[in-house]
Enzyme design. Structure first.
Site, mmCIF file in Angstrom:
data_model
loop_
_atom_site.group_PDB
_atom_site.id
_atom_site.type_symbol
_atom_site.label_atom_id
_atom_site.label_comp_id
_atom_site.label_asym_id
_atom_site.label_seq_id
_atom_site.Cartn_x
_atom_site.Cartn_y
_atom_site.Cartn_z
ATOM 1 N N TYR A 1 0.831 -1.208 0.000
ATOM 2 C CA TYR A 1 0.000 0.000 0.000
ATOM 3 C C TYR A 1 0.864 1.256 0.000
ATOM 4 O O TYR A 1 1.883 1.309 0.682
ATOM 5 C CB TYR A 1 -0.904 0.026 1.247
ATOM 6 C CG TYR A 1 -1.918 -1.090 1.316
ATOM 7 C CD1 TYR A 1 -2.130 -1.951 0.250
ATOM 8 C CD2 TYR A 1 -2.678 -1.276 2.464
ATOM 9 C CE1 TYR A 1 -3.066 -2.963 0.321
ATOM 10 C CE2 TYR A 1 -3.623 -2.296 2.547
ATOM 11 C CZ TYR A 1 -3.804 -3.137 1.467
ATOM 12 O OH TYR A 1 -4.726 -4.135 1.545
ATOM 13 N N GLU B 1 -20.865 2.326 20.304
ATOM 14 C CA GLU B 1 -21.709 2.759 19.178
ATOM 15 C C GLU B 1 -22.218 4.190 19.305
ATOM 16 O O GLU B 1 -22.679 4.767 18.319
ATOM 17 C CB GLU B 1 -22.902 1.791 19.024
ATOM 18 C CG GLU B 1 -22.471 0.398 18.584
ATOM 19 C CD GLU B 1 -23.581 -0.630 18.738
ATOM 20 O OE1 GLU B 1 -24.448 -0.439 19.621
ATOM 21 O OE2 GLU B 1 -23.587 -1.622 17.983
#
Ligand code: ZN
Ligand code: ZN
Length: 432
Positions: free
Chosen positions: A335, A411
């Protein structure tokens, strides 16, 4: 009198229209709050049904179904399982892309949550557990939330928003291509041609409510290294009759460490040369013919990356030659650097500060981990940023890192991700 009354009535009508039409920013904020519950539900659904890279069939279908339901044009099967959504705004303008990766990892989940993954599959011939241990489930859920928010204001969007749902960020299975590189190759940033790309990554390094970023090199280029040292096999008691590749390999390992520490300007950017495995020899009294070493190279500056490649080669070959051995160096580029375009970063930084709050927005040090979002940034300027998902009662040291079987996402941090990406896209397009 009559005219005055008419004027007053007109003014009142205008005022009430204004009151009835809150700003685009306000509508995005309200809609982000409204989609929060469904973002969390989607995240749990994907979390419980994780899929490895290039195998994200269920996830891709969920994504495409949702985008279709929102009236967003979709292209499926991009880079195997990728989905590209195209939302054309009601006004002309530029094209901005937002990206979420979809793949999970071969990790057995150990988090005690009701929607923990029990999934197992075969990976490179091995039976493995599957877990969203890098939080890509959250990325997909957040971006679907953004799609819903922006689809709701599409008439007022001056330009086009492209949603990139990408497979195989963690790498494709052996022998397969995949990920952002393949998506770019297959034209995910063409038709319409994308002018800028943005993405985020959840992290337990920062608590919920925080956003962090860095202009220029934010995550490292990663290249894999293989060195074969060829000597001459002989008896362990008579080394002078051969050439010992184990001693030469040891010198090379130490020599390589002088590249980051002695040969490169470490004030420009940090870099790493790591040898992760050494293989050679079969028993105690034989000097073997050959030693093979593998390792990883990390860099945050493109010029330095080239320098490291050249110096690794020179160091290994010259040290081998000095001992009468030969070294064959193979470097496979992986990458590229996650490089946040400095001008674009400056342009969207006020948006990030506005949505997260000044005190919750940080400019941080780079990391030497890698992300294939970099391939999108090679094609069009982009900015990648961190979204904090650590529970506020945990310290960074207590929190399990990404890729851990204990990686946990609070969350309550996801709604900020929806708001951040939605506002970044709109502010970039100039819809204020
Ligand atoms: Zn990861
Ligand atoms: Zn990741």
């Amino acid at each position: 009198m009559h005219r005055l009354l008419a004027l007053a009535l007109m003014l009142e009508a205008t005022m009430s229209t204004l009151a009835a039409a809150p700003s685009l920013d306000r509508r995005i904020d309200d809609a982000s709050k409204k989609v929060e519950a469904s973002v969390i539900a989607t995240r749990r659904d994907i979390h419980q049904n994780p899929e490895l890279g290039n195998r994200e069939l269920r996830t891709a279908k969920l994504v495409a179904d949702k985008l279709n339901a929102l009236g967003i044009e979709t292209r499926t099967g991009v880079a195997h399982t990728g989905v590209v959504g195209i939302l054309r705004g009601g006004k002309p303008g530029h094209v901005v892309a937002l990206r979420a990766d979809m793949d999970a990892l071969p990790v057995v989940e150990q988090v005690d949550i009701p929607f923990a993954s029990k999934v197992r599959t075969t990976y490179n011939g091995q039976d493995v557990g599957v877990m969203h241990a890098c939080g890509h489930d959250a990325h997909v859920a957040i971006l679907l939330g953004v799609a819903e928010v922006l689809a709701g204001v599409r008439d007022d969007i001056p330009g086009t928003v492209v949603f990139l749902f990408q497979p195989a960020e963690e790498g494709a299975p052996e022998g397969e291509e995949g990920g952002a590189e393949l998506m770019v190759k297959e034209g995910a940033l063409d038709n319409p041609k994308v002018d800028a790309v943005f993405g985020l990554h959840v992290t337990s390094r920062f608590p919920i409510g925080e956003i962090a970023y860095k202009p220029e090199g934010m995550m490292a280029a990663v290249d894999s290294l293989k060195i074969k040292v060829h000597g001459k096999q002989t008896h362990g008691a008579y080394p002078w009759l051969g050439v010992d590749p184990i001693v030469v390999a040891s010198q090379i390992v130490l020599g390589l460490q002088t590249i980051p520490s002695r040969q490169l300007d470490s004030t420009v950017a940090p870099s790493i040369v790591t040898i992760g495995a050494i293989h050679g020899g079969v028993r105690n009294n034989i000097i073997p013919e050959e030693v093979e070493m593998i390792g990883t190279l990390r860099s945050l500056d493109a010029k330095m990356r080239d320098e490291i490649h050249a110096r690794v080669k020179r160091t290994a070959e010259s040290i081998a030659a000095s001992g009468g051995a030969t070294a064959t160096v193979t470097i496979e580029t992986g990458y590229p650097i996650v490089y946040n375009d400095p001008v674009l970063t400056q342009r969207i930084a006020p948006t990030l500060r506005r949505v997260a709050g000044l005190e919750n927005t940080r400019v941080v040090n780079p990391v030497l981990g890698a992300e294939d979002f970099a391939f999108f940034q090679q094609k069009s300027p982009g900015v990648f940023f961190w979204l904090g998902t650590r529970p506020p009662n945990q310290t960074p040291e207590e929190a399990a890192s990404n890729h851990s079987p204990l990686f946990y996402i609070d969350e309550r941090g996801l709604e900020l991700g929806v708001r951040a990406l939605a506002h970044v896209a709109i502010d970039y397009l100039g819809g204020k």
